[in-house]
Structure formats: structure tokens, C-alpha cells
Design a protein around this motif. Sequence first.
Motif, PDB file in Angstrom:
ATOM      1  N   SER A 118      61.915  56.591  77.819  1.00 11.65           N
ATOM      2  CA  SER A 118      63.310  56.172  77.947  1.00 11.65           C
ATOM      3  C   SER A 118      63.394  54.876  78.740  1.00 11.65           C
ATOM      4  CB  SER A 118      64.121  57.268  78.638  1.00 11.65           C
ATOM      5  OG  SER A 118      63.660  57.419  79.965  1.00 11.65           O
ATOM      6  N   ASP A 119      64.595  54.299  78.707  1.00 14.86           N
ATOM      7  CA  ASP A 119      64.808  53.060  79.464  1.00 14.86           C
ATOM      8  C   ASP A 119      64.606  53.288  80.957  1.00 14.86           C
ATOM      9  OD1 ASP A 119      65.368  51.786  77.126  1.00 14.86           O
ATOM     10  OD2 ASP A 119      67.548  51.964  77.318  1.00 14.86           O
ATOM     11  N   LEU A 120      65.019  54.474  81.440  1.00 17.01           N
ATOM     12  CA  LEU A 120      64.873  54.757  82.865  1.00 17.01           C
ATOM     13  C   LEU A 120      63.405  54.831  83.252  1.00 17.01           C
ATOM     14  CD1 LEU A 120      66.010  55.509  85.610  1.00 17.01           C
ATOM     15  CD2 LEU A 120      66.103  57.890  84.855  1.00 17.01           C
ATOM     16  N   LEU A 121      62.577  55.494  82.428  1.00 10.80           N
ATOM     17  CA  LEU A 121      61.149  55.601  82.733  1.00 10.80           C
ATOM     18  C   LEU A 121      60.496  54.221  82.721  1.00 10.80           C
ATOM     19  CD1 LEU A 121      58.980  57.666  83.377  1.00 10.80           C
ATOM     20  CD2 LEU A 121      58.480  57.840  80.932  1.00 10.80           C
ATOM     21  N   GLU A 122      60.877  53.398  81.759  1.00  5.17           N
ATOM     22  CA  GLU A 122      60.339  52.037  81.718  1.00  5.17           C
ATOM     23  C   GLU A 122      60.736  51.262  82.966  1.00  5.17           C
ATOM     24  OE1 GLU A 122      61.647  50.255  78.137  1.00  5.17           O
ATOM     25  OE2 GLU A 122      60.312  51.426  76.850  1.00  5.17           O
ATOM     26  N   PHE A 123      61.984  51.456  83.401  1.00  2.00           N
ATOM     27  CA  PHE A 123      62.442  50.760  84.610  1.00  2.00           C
ATOM     28  C   PHE A 123      61.643  51.192  85.835  1.00  2.00           C
ATOM     29  CE2 PHE A 123      65.100  50.649  88.403  1.00  2.00           C
ATOM     30  CZ  PHE A 123      65.496  49.320  88.429  1.00  2.00           C
ATOM     31  N   LEU A 124      61.382  52.509  85.966  1.00  2.00           N
ATOM     32  CA  LEU A 124      60.631  53.010  87.121  1.00  2.00           C
ATOM     33  C   LEU A 124      59.213  52.473  87.125  1.00  2.00           C
ATOM     34  CD1 LEU A 124      61.864  56.727  87.238  1.00  2.00           C
ATOM     35  CD2 LEU A 124      62.663  54.795  88.593  1.00  2.00           C
ATOM     36  N   HIS A 125      58.583  52.400  85.961  1.00  2.00           N
ATOM     37  CA  HIS A 125      57.232  51.833  85.900  1.00  2.00           C
ATOM     38  C   HIS A 125      57.246  50.346  86.220  1.00  2.00           C
ATOM     39  CE1 HIS A 125      54.710  55.166  84.651  1.00  2.00           C
ATOM     40  NE2 HIS A 125      55.651  55.559  83.805  1.00  2.00           N
ATOM     41  N   GLN A 127      59.195  48.968  88.311  1.00  4.20           N
ATOM     42  CA  GLN A 127      59.320  48.872  89.766  1.00  4.20           C
ATOM     43  C   GLN A 127      57.941  48.904  90.426  1.00  4.20           C
ATOM     44  OE1 GLN A 127      62.232  47.662  90.352  1.00  4.20           O
ATOM     45  NE2 GLN A 127      63.199  49.221  91.626  1.00  4.20           N
ATOM     46  N   ILE A 128      57.045  49.759  89.928  1.00  2.00           N
ATOM     47  CA  ILE A 128      55.686  49.826  90.482  1.00  2.00           C
ATOM     48  C   ILE A 128      54.964  48.503  90.231  1.00  2.00           C
ATOM     49  CG2 ILE A 128      53.483  51.052  90.395  1.00  2.00           C
ATOM     50  CD1 ILE A 128      54.996  53.523  89.493  1.00  2.00           C
ATOM     51  N   ASP A 129      55.133  47.944  89.044  1.00  2.00           N
ATOM     52  CA  ASP A 129      54.446  46.687  88.715  1.00  2.00           C
ATOM     53  C   ASP A 129      54.937  45.541  89.589  1.00  2.00           C
ATOM     54  OD1 ASP A 129      53.058  48.043  86.753  1.00  2.00           O
ATOM     55  OD2 ASP A 129      54.490  47.528  85.162  1.00  2.00           O
ATOM     56  N   LYS A 130      56.229  45.555  89.930  1.00  6.90           N
ATOM     57  CA  LYS A 130      56.788  44.461  90.739  1.00  6.90           C
ATOM     58  C   LYS A 130      56.466  44.602  92.220  1.00  6.90           C
ATOM     59  CE  LYS A 130      60.989  45.033  89.163  1.00  6.90           C
ATOM     60  NZ  LYS A 130      62.449  44.852  88.977  1.00  6.90           N
ATOM     61  N   ALA A 131      56.209  45.835  92.689  1.00 10.68           N
ATOM     62  CA  ALA A 131      55.951  46.062  94.116  1.00 10.68           C
ATOM     63  C   ALA A 131      54.549  45.606  94.496  1.00 10.68           C
ATOM     64  CB  ALA A 131      56.131  47.542  94.452  1.00 10.68           C
ATOM     65  N   GLU A 132      54.351  45.430  95.790  1.00  9.96           N
ATOM     66  CA  GLU A 132      53.059  44.976  96.307  1.00  9.96           C
ATOM     67  C   GLU A 132      52.144  46.197  96.515  1.00  9.96           C
ATOM     68  OE1 GLU A 132      51.294  42.191  99.941  1.00  9.96           O
ATOM     69  OE2 GLU A 132      53.427  42.669  99.811  1.00  9.96           O
ATOM     70  N   VAL A 133      51.732  46.794  95.367  1.00 11.92           N
ATOM     71  CA  VAL A 133      50.900  47.993  95.417  1.00 11.92           C
ATOM     72  C   VAL A 133      49.485  47.698  94.936  1.00 11.92           C
ATOM     73  CG1 VAL A 133      50.624  50.352  94.568  1.00 11.92           C
ATOM     74  CG2 VAL A 133      52.899  49.500  95.109  1.00 11.92           C
ATOM     75  N   SER A 134      49.381  47.118  93.733  1.00  9.29           N
ATOM     76  CA  SER A 134      48.061  46.839  93.155  1.00  9.29           C
ATOM     77  C   SER A 134      47.562  45.442  93.460  1.00  9.29           C
ATOM     78  CB  SER A 134      48.122  47.045  91.629  1.00  9.29           C
ATOM     79  OG  SER A 134      48.518  48.367  91.318  1.00  9.29           O
ATOM     80  N   ARG A 135      48.458  44.546  93.811  1.00  8.18           N
ATOM     81  CA  ARG A 135      48.057  43.176  94.119  1.00  8.18           C
ATOM     82  C   ARG A 135      48.961  42.632  95.213  1.00  8.18           C
ATOM     83  NH1 ARG A 135      50.767  43.141  89.298  1.00  8.18           N
ATOM     84  NH2 ARG A 135      52.674  41.878  89.209  1.00  8.18           N
ATOM     85  N   GLY A 136      48.446  41.659  95.939  1.00  9.85           N
ATOM     86  CA  GLY A 136      49.200  41.068  97.033  1.00  9.85           C
ATOM     87  C   GLY A 136      50.295  40.141  96.553  1.00  9.85           C
ATOM     88  N   ALA A 137      51.208  39.849  97.453  1.00  9.33           N
ATOM     89  CA  ALA A 137      52.305  38.928  97.152  1.00  9.33           C
ATOM     90  C   ALA A 137      52.172  37.686  98.029  1.00  9.33           C
ATOM     91  CB  ALA A 137      53.652  39.601  97.390  1.00  9.33           C
ATOM     92  N   LYS A 138      52.509  36.543  97.483  1.00  7.47           N
ATOM     93  CA  LYS A 138      52.470  35.305  98.247  1.00  7.47           C
ATOM     94  C   LYS A 138      53.698  35.246  99.160  1.00  7.47           C
ATOM     95  CE  LYS A 138      49.867  32.727  94.779  1.00  7.47           C
ATOM     96  NZ  LYS A 138      49.830  31.536  93.880  1.00  7.47           N
ATOM     97  N   LEU A 250      50.464  56.737  96.250  1.00  7.20           N
ATOM     98  CA  LEU A 250      51.670  57.192  95.557  1.00  7.20           C
ATOM     99  C   LEU A 250      52.770  56.154  95.724  1.00  7.20           C
ATOM    100  CD1 LEU A 250      51.770  60.935  96.729  1.00  7.20           C
ATOM    101  CD2 LEU A 250      50.845  60.054  94.590  1.00  7.20           C
ATOM    102  N   PHE A 251      53.693  56.178  94.804  1.00  6.07           N
ATOM    103  CA  PHE A 251      54.822  55.244  94.887  1.00  6.07           C
ATOM    104  C   PHE A 251      56.076  55.965  94.412  1.00  6.07           C
ATOM    105  CE2 PHE A 251      57.508  51.657  93.635  1.00  6.07           C
ATOM    106  CZ  PHE A 251      57.339  50.812  94.726  1.00  6.07           C
ATOM    107  N   ARG A 252      57.109  55.912  95.233  1.00  9.83           N
ATOM    108  CA  ARG A 252      58.400  56.491  94.853  1.00  9.83           C
ATOM    109  C   ARG A 252      59.323  55.340  94.464  1.00  9.83           C
ATOM    110  NH1 ARG A 252      60.680  61.318  96.629  1.00  9.83           N
ATOM    111  NH2 ARG A 252      59.328  61.373  98.454  1.00  9.83           N
ATOM    112  N   PRO A 253      59.441  55.059  93.163  1.00  8.09           N
ATOM    113  CA  PRO A 253      60.259  53.910  92.758  1.00  8.09           C
ATOM    114  C   PRO A 253      61.744  54.200  92.919  1.00  8.09           C
ATOM    115  CG  PRO A 253      59.445  55.071  90.837  1.00  8.09           C
ATOM    116  CD  PRO A 253      58.820  55.740  92.030  1.00  8.09           C
ATOM    117  N   PHE A 254      62.476  53.180  93.289  1.00  4.95           N
ATOM    118  CA  PHE A 254      63.924  53.303  93.350  1.00  4.95           C
ATOM    119  C   PHE A 254      64.503  53.111  91.954  1.00  4.95           C
ATOM    120  CE2 PHE A 254      63.886  51.695  97.990  1.00  4.95           C
ATOM    121  CZ  PHE A 254      63.520  52.958  98.417  1.00  4.95           C
TER     122      PHE A 254
END
Length: 542
Positions: A118-125, A127-138, A250-254
Motif C-alpha cells: 500500500s501507499d502507507l507501507l511504501e511511505f514507511l519504507h 522514511q527508513i531510506d531517508k533516515a541516517e540509519v544505513s548511511r551517514g548524512a552530510k 530497529l527503526f520506528r518510522p513516523f
Amino acid sequence: MPRRGLILQTRTHWLLLGLALLCSLVLFLYLLECAPQTDGNAPLPGVIGENYGKEYYQALLQEQEEHYQTRATSLKRQIAQLKQELQEMSEKMRSLQERKNIGANGIGYQGNKEQTPSDLLEFLHSQIDKAEVSRGAKLPSEYGVIPFESFTLMKVFQLEMGLTRHPEEKPVRKDKRDELVEVIEAGLEVINNPDEDDEQEDEDGPLGEKMIFNENDFIEGYYRTERDKGTQYELFFKKADLMEYRHVTLFRPFGPLMKVKSEMIDITRSIINIIVPLAERTEAFVQFMQNFRDVCIHQDKRIHLTVVYFGKEGLSKVKSILESVTSESNFHNYTLVSLNEEFNRGRGLNVGARAWDKGEVLMFFCDVDIYFSAEFLNSCRLNAEPGKKVFYPVVFSLYNPAIVYASQDVPPPVEQQLVHKKDSGFWRDFGFGMTCQYRSDFLTIGGFDMEVKGWGGEDVHLYRKYLHGDLIVIRTPVPGLFHLWHEKRCADELTPEQYRMCIQSKAMNEASHSHLGMLVFREEIEMHLHKQAYRTNSEAVG
């Protein structure tokens, strides 16, 4: 066709057998978890000549109780998960039975195709991609870093200490306790029931059985929140007899923003009754009325002022000040109540609230050393609602101007001191004296506790009454509310608890950490400057 029916019947038998085994496993896990665990290496208190007092055993009992409460919560969650799995298996059996019946009738069966996300599940995923979880942010500087806070099974170690002022504490708020318990259980679920793509190998116990981790194997964790994305958790587990650690992220996406309500608020006719208890301090009252004249009379124009004065000394001066404002600004919306008794802030506010006889009104409990803006008065109107909300703003408390502006000949005017900087003041998050609430709510909850005498305490009692009730308490720092510095005297007749609170408040009000440090090391600094000047003069002569 008979062969197909035989296969379905065989599957049904196997599913029934699996269901029975799963029920047995639930019962076994429950009995296993409820059995008390012992630690053969733990020392017994009271031996080897050590003395343990009553406080030690009370703390020990409390810690054990909290531990078993956590374990009970964990068991409830595990049982709920197992019940859900049982329900899913029952549904699968029902589906197989339906397939069997359909097959027996000669009708082909097509399984449901997997639904697209669903659109909501895509949005939550996303959020994980945009957060500084797997790679650093400048980041532009060190100030852009979002630090982690660490926690164990029983404690949280925090940078932003807030009201408690404790760098280490047991989570007091229920939502924080529940959050950390849920996170640890989710981490255990990931370890004990890994997915195929998890990078971990199955380990066996000493008897060849599958190794199961529990909350006692949790070593430490870290969490941080990116306000627009979600909360990241880093968890570490370890068995006592193993060297390897298990690491779970773990990540709790908003989720996306959701509209709760949209309404229009008309505050054009909302009158505020500002109630000020006062005893002596007539010079401070002159300054207060200057601010009142500028903000309330000239700008807002929807204000009633109630002054509750204690004692006889200074009363005539207060009357003169009010009459002067009346003649200069044609302002008559004020009430002066005189009480010939010892000052009691709670008593004064109670009397001031009851002195109003025109029905419902929004009240602002204020002190004579408070500076407020017209914008704050509107915030007061917007955040208080009869029967629903009370407003408890956090005041910005200014430090001693003689210390803050020690490098200047004289401190600047008060209006120029109203800045939000760490060396000029601090958010007074331990103070609950300034509040906006409707008269009906105040009377319904019983007003202030008249048993509290002297300085402090009465505002906390009232604040707790609202916290224990059904009204929403709006607590937030506001930019248009300042506590002006004044010398504080802690009277000898205060109770030990009140005196301690008074001294703490006095120490915090004086200056920032850096300015106090400069005062402590003043002699060392002067000696250094003297040496520098002597060296410079010697070099010039040479």
C-alpha cells in the motif's frame, strides 16, 4: 481426484498435529518463564560481615518487583503473539478445508495473489531510506548531529535532562517504559526467529537445542529520534557464557501527517483577568505596571487586573500607582483586594479568583516580577479552554544583570535584556506558578492548597491536581514570557523542603555555568592578566 483429496486430508492431519504441538509449546514456555531463576554466582547479602540497612532491602525488593513486572509484560506480549499465530493456523486449516470441499465438487481453486504494498507501507519504507540509519548524512557542523541516548534494562542515560535534572534515571513516564520494553522484545523476536536474509548463524545450546535469548541477555541499547522521519534503535545482546554479541537495528518510522481537526477560534471577546498577589515590593510593582500599560492598555485592551495586597505597609503606594495609571490612560478595569495578613501566594490567588463576580473568565496567575508580551496573551487565550485544557507555559528566567553585563558600566534597559541566550537566562521548567486557566476549572478542582505556607509548593500542588484529572495540560516554553531577576531571600521559618527548593532556585537564578566559573576563578584570571601585563612591559623595556 481421490488422490488430490487424500493429499489435502494428509495436510489437514499434519496441521492438526502442528496445532497441538504449538499449544504444548505455549504451555511449556509459560511454565518455563514463570519459574524463578537463580544465580549460583550471586553473593548473599548479609554475609562476609557486611551490614545492610532497611533501605538496601527496600531497593532490592523494588528492583526485583520492577524486573518481574517487565517479565510479566513480556510474557503477555509473547502469549498474544502465540495466540495470533494459532489464529492464523486455524485460518489456514479453514482455507484448506474449503479447498478440499471445492476440489471434491470438481471446481478448480485459484489462490489469492499477493497484494501489492500500500501507499502507507511504501511511505514507511521511504522514511527508513531517508533516515541516517544505513548511511551517514552530510552535516554543516557539529551542532547538526543528532546524538543517541543509551539505556539498559532498568535505566536511561540522557543528555537532555529536562525537569528531573538527572543524567541517569529509571524511566518515569509510562510511554517511555512501554516503548523500551517493546523495543527489547522486538529485538529478541528478531534474534530468536530470524528471517532468511538476516546475517546470523543458528547457534545451539550445550545440549544441542536451539539457543533462545531473553531479556536478561540484553546488554545495552541506543536510540535517537529524527523528528521528521522516526526513531532508530541499536540493541546489543550477549549470553553470559559466550563471547559473541548479537546486534539488532530497529527503526520506528513516523507515518504521514493526519488531520485530527480544523476549527476557527474567535478570541476577539476573550477577556483575561490577570491576578497578581503582592506584599511590599512596590518598586517592582512600578516596573510591572509600566509593562502592563504598554501591553494590556495600549495594545491588547481586553484585560482586567486584580491585585491582592497583603499587609498595610506599602498599600497606599500601590493605590497611588493604580490611580496614576487610571488618570493617565483612562483605565478602570482593575480590582484591589487588601488582606491584613501574612503573605501567602496561594491564598492571594484563591481570593483573586473568587473576587470576580461576572461569570466565566480566563485567568492568568502572574507575579510582579514577570514581563509578558501581547503575543503571549493571545497564546494564553488559544491554549486554555473551559472543561478541556489548561495552559502551563514555561517561563524564560533571566540571570542577574550585574553578572551578565559585568563588562558594561551599567546593565542595559530591561527591554534589551529580553533575549533567549544561554548566558542571559534559562527555561524555568521546574516552575509552575504562571498559568492560564478558566475560573470554572479552577473552582471545580478546588483551587490552591491553603495548608502550604511561605515560599513555593502551592503551584506544584495545583499542577498535580490537573495532572491527576481529565483536563489536557498544555506545557510548553513560550517566547513572550520572562521572569525578571530579583534578589531572593530564603526565610528561616520555611520548612526544610521549602528552604532547599528556595536555595536551589536562588543558585540557578544567579548566572550561567560559564559566568559562575569566571567568578570562582576570578583571582586566578587576575593573576594571569597581571603576569601577561608584566611580561609585555618587560619586553617593551628590553
